[in-house]
Design a protein around this motif. Structure first.
Motif, PDB file in Angstrom:
ATOM      1  N   TRP A  50       0.828  -1.236  -0.080  1.00 11.06           N
ATOM      2  CA  TRP A  50      -0.117  -0.045   0.003  1.00 11.06           C
ATOM      3  C   TRP A  50       0.779   1.212  -0.235  1.00 11.06           C
ATOM      4  O   TRP A  50       0.536   2.224  -0.711  1.00 11.06           O
ATOM      5  CB  TRP A  50      -1.009  -0.052   1.250  1.00 11.06           C
ATOM      6  CG  TRP A  50      -1.781  -1.248   1.248  1.00 11.06           C
ATOM      7  CD1 TRP A  50      -1.771  -2.178   2.255  1.00 11.06           C
ATOM      8  CD2 TRP A  50      -2.687  -1.804   0.533  1.00 11.06           C
ATOM      9  NE1 TRP A  50      -2.606  -3.027   2.213  1.00 11.06           N
ATOM     10  CE2 TRP A  50      -3.070  -3.396   0.881  1.00 11.06           C
ATOM     11  CE3 TRP A  50      -2.988  -1.564  -0.891  1.00 11.06           C
ATOM     12  CZ2 TRP A  50      -4.020  -3.937   0.237  1.00 11.06           C
ATOM     13  CZ3 TRP A  50      -3.958  -2.172  -1.615  1.00 11.06           C
ATOM     14  CH2 TRP A  50      -4.434  -3.382  -0.978  1.00 11.06           C
ATOM     15  N   GLU A  51       1.882   1.289   0.997  1.00 11.54           N
ATOM     16  CA  GLU A  51       2.788   2.358   0.751  1.00 11.54           C
ATOM     17  C   GLU A  51       3.443   2.807  -0.772  1.00 11.54           C
ATOM     18  O   GLU A  51       3.470   3.922  -0.972  1.00 11.54           O
ATOM     19  CB  GLU A  51       3.847   2.388   2.083  1.00 11.54           C
ATOM     20  CG  GLU A  51       3.131   2.251   3.375  1.00 11.54           C
ATOM     21  CD  GLU A  51       4.203   2.561   4.380  1.00 11.54           C
ATOM     22  OE1 GLU A  51       5.330   2.527   4.132  1.00 11.54           O
ATOM     23  OE2 GLU A  51       3.773   2.531   5.663  1.00 11.54           O
ATOM     24  N   ALA A  52       3.772   1.901  -1.350  1.00  9.91           N
ATOM     25  CA  ALA A  52       4.379   1.999  -2.357  1.00  9.91           C
ATOM     26  C   ALA A  52       3.639   2.343  -3.704  1.00  9.91           C
ATOM     27  O   ALA A  52       3.840   3.153  -4.194  1.00  9.91           O
ATOM     28  CB  ALA A  52       5.031   0.493  -2.787  1.00  9.91           C
ATOM     29  N   SER A  53       2.451   1.868  -3.476  1.00  8.69           N
ATOM     30  CA  SER A  53       1.249   2.079  -4.368  1.00  8.69           C
ATOM     31  C   SER A  53       0.971   3.699  -4.310  1.00  8.69           C
ATOM     32  O   SER A  53       0.858   4.527  -5.204  1.00  8.69           O
ATOM     33  CB  SER A  53      -0.212   1.391  -4.263  1.00  8.69           C
ATOM     34  OG  SER A  53      -0.652   1.677  -2.892  1.00  8.69           O
ATOM     35  N   VAL A  54       0.892   4.228  -3.170  1.00  8.45           N
ATOM     36  CA  VAL A  54       0.668   5.705  -2.844  1.00  8.45           C
ATOM     37  C   VAL A  54       1.691   6.639  -3.305  1.00  8.45           C
ATOM     38  O   VAL A  54       1.593   7.485  -3.815  1.00  8.45           O
ATOM     39  CB  VAL A  54       0.161   5.963  -1.500  1.00  8.45           C
ATOM     40  CG1 VAL A  54       0.066   7.505  -1.083  1.00  8.45           C
ATOM     41  CG2 VAL A  54      -1.088   5.319  -0.962  1.00  8.45           C
ATOM     42  N   PHE A  55       3.069   6.070  -2.943  1.00  7.55           N
ATOM     43  CA  PHE A  55       4.263   6.716  -3.401  1.00  7.55           C
ATOM     44  C   PHE A  55       4.168   6.954  -4.986  1.00  7.55           C
ATOM     45  O   PHE A  55       4.635   7.882  -5.456  1.00  7.55           O
ATOM     46  CB  PHE A  55       5.342   6.039  -2.697  1.00  7.55           C
ATOM     47  CG  PHE A  55       6.736   6.757  -3.321  1.00  7.55           C
ATOM     48  CD1 PHE A  55       7.121   7.764  -2.845  1.00  7.55           C
ATOM     49  CD2 PHE A  55       7.530   6.149  -4.372  1.00  7.55           C
ATOM     50  CE1 PHE A  55       8.320   8.325  -3.103  1.00  7.55           C
ATOM     51  CE2 PHE A  55       8.796   6.714  -4.752  1.00  7.55           C
ATOM     52  CZ  PHE A  55       9.204   7.929  -4.097  1.00  7.55           C
ATOM     53  N   ALA A  56       3.837   5.789  -5.633  1.00  8.88           N
ATOM     54  CA  ALA A  56       3.961   5.641  -7.153  1.00  8.88           C
ATOM     55  C   ALA A  56       3.051   6.852  -7.632  1.00  8.88           C
ATOM     56  O   ALA A  56       3.146   7.446  -8.808  1.00  8.88           O
ATOM     57  CB  ALA A  56       3.565   4.429  -7.707  1.00  8.88           C
ATOM     58  N   ILE A  57       1.501   7.012  -6.877  1.00  4.40           N
ATOM     59  CA  ILE A  57       0.840   7.828  -7.457  1.00  4.40           C
ATOM     60  C   ILE A  57       1.214   9.329  -7.135  1.00  4.40           C
ATOM     61  O   ILE A  57       1.186  10.176  -8.075  1.00  4.40           O
ATOM     62  CB  ILE A  57      -0.590   7.882  -6.781  1.00  4.40           C
ATOM     63  CG1 ILE A  57      -1.072   6.379  -7.220  1.00  4.40           C
ATOM     64  CG2 ILE A  57      -1.485   8.989  -6.989  1.00  4.40           C
ATOM     65  CD1 ILE A  57      -1.713   6.202  -8.688  1.00  4.40           C
ATOM     66  N   VAL A  58       2.077   9.609  -5.916  1.00  4.56           N
ATOM     67  CA  VAL A  58       2.576  10.809  -5.702  1.00  4.56           C
ATOM     68  C   VAL A  58       3.864  11.276  -6.883  1.00  4.56           C
ATOM     69  O   VAL A  58       3.515  12.466  -7.437  1.00  4.56           O
ATOM     70  CB  VAL A  58       3.324  10.829  -4.282  1.00  4.56           C
ATOM     71  CG1 VAL A  58       4.183  12.058  -4.198  1.00  4.56           C
ATOM     72  CG2 VAL A  58       2.260  10.702  -3.452  1.00  4.56           C
ATOM     73  N   VAL A  59       4.372  10.086  -7.266  1.00  2.00           N
ATOM     74  CA  VAL A  59       5.254  10.348  -8.295  1.00  2.00           C
ATOM     75  C   VAL A  59       4.708  10.812  -9.678  1.00  2.00           C
ATOM     76  O   VAL A  59       5.160  11.488 -10.542  1.00  2.00           O
ATOM     77  CB  VAL A  59       6.289   8.996  -8.488  1.00  2.00           C
ATOM     78  CG1 VAL A  59       7.131   9.150  -9.842  1.00  2.00           C
ATOM     79  CG2 VAL A  59       7.095   8.695  -7.281  1.00  2.00           C
ATOM     80  N   ALA A  60       3.410   9.969  -9.968  1.00  2.00           N
ATOM     81  CA  ALA A  60       2.902  10.456 -11.211  1.00  2.00           C
ATOM     82  C   ALA A  60       2.487  11.850 -11.242  1.00  2.00           C
ATOM     83  O   ALA A  60       2.391  12.431 -12.201  1.00  2.00           O
ATOM     84  CB  ALA A  60       1.739   9.203 -11.292  1.00  2.00           C
ATOM     85  N   ALA A  61       1.936  12.410 -10.095  1.00  2.00           N
ATOM     86  CA  ALA A  61       1.600  13.684  -9.873  1.00  2.00           C
ATOM     87  C   ALA A  61       2.604  14.572 -10.149  1.00  2.00           C
ATOM     88  O   ALA A  61       2.529  15.645 -10.786  1.00  2.00           O
ATOM     89  CB  ALA A  61       0.729  13.746  -8.631  1.00  2.00           C
ATOM     90  N   ILE A  62       3.870  14.289  -9.452  1.00  2.45           N
ATOM     91  CA  ILE A  62       4.891  15.114  -9.737  1.00  2.45           C
ATOM     92  C   ILE A  62       5.275  15.399 -11.243  1.00  2.45           C
ATOM     93  O   ILE A  62       5.628  16.366 -11.759  1.00  2.45           O
ATOM     94  CB  ILE A  62       6.093  14.876  -9.010  1.00  2.45           C
ATOM     95  CG1 ILE A  62       5.789  14.979  -7.438  1.00  2.45           C
ATOM     96  CG2 ILE A  62       7.361  15.491  -9.158  1.00  2.45           C
ATOM     97  CD1 ILE A  62       6.841  14.382  -6.430  1.00  2.45           C
ATOM     98  N   LEU A  63       5.287  14.197 -11.754  1.00  4.67           N
ATOM     99  CA  LEU A  63       5.739  14.091 -13.235  1.00  4.67           C
ATOM    100  C   LEU A  63       4.842  14.699 -14.330  1.00  4.67           C
ATOM    101  O   LEU A  63       5.179  15.542 -15.349  1.00  4.67           O
ATOM    102  CB  LEU A  63       5.804  12.690 -13.710  1.00  4.67           C
ATOM    103  CG  LEU A  63       7.134  11.886 -13.020  1.00  4.67           C
ATOM    104  CD1 LEU A  63       7.119  10.441 -13.478  1.00  4.67           C
ATOM    105  CD2 LEU A  63       8.403  12.446 -13.419  1.00  4.67           C
ATOM    106  N   ASP A  64       3.434  14.544 -13.911  1.00  2.00           N
ATOM    107  CA  ASP A  64       2.500  15.337 -14.315  1.00  2.00           C
ATOM    108  C   ASP A  64       2.489  16.790 -14.401  1.00  2.00           C
ATOM    109  O   ASP A  64       2.263  17.488 -15.300  1.00  2.00           O
ATOM    110  CB  ASP A  64       1.136  15.011 -13.984  1.00  2.00           C
ATOM    111  CG  ASP A  64      -0.090  15.574 -14.870  1.00  2.00           C
ATOM    112  OD1 ASP A  64      -0.270  15.280 -15.932  1.00  2.00           O
ATOM    113  OD2 ASP A  64      -0.671  16.465 -13.990  1.00  2.00           O
TER     114      ASP A  64
END
Length: 271
Positions: free
Chosen positions: A42-56
């Motif tokens: 779960w923590e890794a999945s949330v972190f991946a969405i944060v990374v996607a938001a930063i890249l976006d």
């Protein structure tokens, strides 16, 4: 008989491909978040969405800096946003808790995804609106896609700090999916800082604040994300009041030229 010369392949400089590389990376981060969630990471999945938001948030700005805006990039960005913010986050919540709610849980997931699709479609058409005033680019209409994706995972982030007993609830997850999905397609104005300008006297304090923010985000990421989410939700009533003031000043002809912001529709920076 002379042979005809072969046509040369068109070549693009690498800097024109960098914004699209960032967009594709955001898409991969969103898909990876689903993979993590399917394995209960779960923590890794949330972190991946944060990374996607930063890249976006970076791809459009990098495109402007490199003068690499294109219609193709704008369309790719929109498709990437739907996957990374309209599909991946609700699927994370589905694997986390909503799967146990059966068909009702799946309805909440579909509702949020539909709201995201409608929001992105409205955003794309609004870019071509000839009647839109320049000052209106200080605001989004409704909650933007990356913010909506992060806000629906608020219960999951809170569970990292306070445990599953209070926040791991299908009712809680469904509530956030419904409310945030409704805010995304609403007409409520929310702040957009993509064109904000910082006075020279405040550059150093802002840089110090950014340094402190990164330090806290690294040392206590879930607490910081919770605080950011609370601040953002609290800013929505303030943005509504600010929008009304801007609108009144525009109607009265009180806006200065430097308070109006040019519109660039060749590439989307946020949505």
């Amino acid at each position: 008989m002379t042979e005809k010369p072969r046509p040369k392949l068109r070549r693009l400089p690498i800097n024109r491909l960098i914004p699209n590389m960032l967009t594709v990376s955001a898409l991969c981060a969103g898909m990876t978040a689903i993979n993590f969630a399917s394995r209960e990471m779960w923590e890794a999945s949330v972190f991946a969405i944060v990374v996607a938001a930063i890249l976006d948030g970076l791809d459009g700005r990098v495109a402007r800096m490199l003068n690499a805006q294109s219609k193709f990039g704008a369309e790719l960005d929109s498709l990437s946003d739907f996957v990374s913010f309209g599909v991946a986050p609700p699927m994370i919540l589905y694997f986390w808790v909503l799967e146990g709610a059966g068909r009702v849980g799946w309805v909440f997931v579909l509702f949020f995804s539909v709201c995201m699709a409608l929001r992105l479609a409205r955003f794309n058409t609004a870019l071509e609106d000839p009647n839109k005033q320049a000052w209106e680019n200080n605001f989004f209409t409704g909650v933007p896609a990356p913010a909506g994706a992060l806000l629906i995972m608020y219960p999951l982030v809170l569970s990292f700090m306070f445990g599953d007993d209070l926040f791991r609830s299908p009712f809680m997850a469904g509530f956030f999916l419904s409310i945030i999905g409704g805010l995304m397609v609403s007409r409520i104005p929310t702040f957009s800082f993509k064109k904000a300008k910082i006075p020279a006297a405040y550059v150093l304090p802002v840089m110090i604040a950014v340094g402190l923010f990164v330090a806290f985000l690294v040392s206590a990421p879930w607490a910081m994300l919770s605080v950011i989410g609370a601040i953002y939700l609290g800013s929505i009533p303030m943005s509504f009041q600010s929008y009304r003031k801007w609108k009144k000043r525009a109607a009265d002809g009180e806006l200065e030229e430097d308070e109006e912001i040019d519109v660039d529709t060749s590439v989307k920076e946020d949505n």
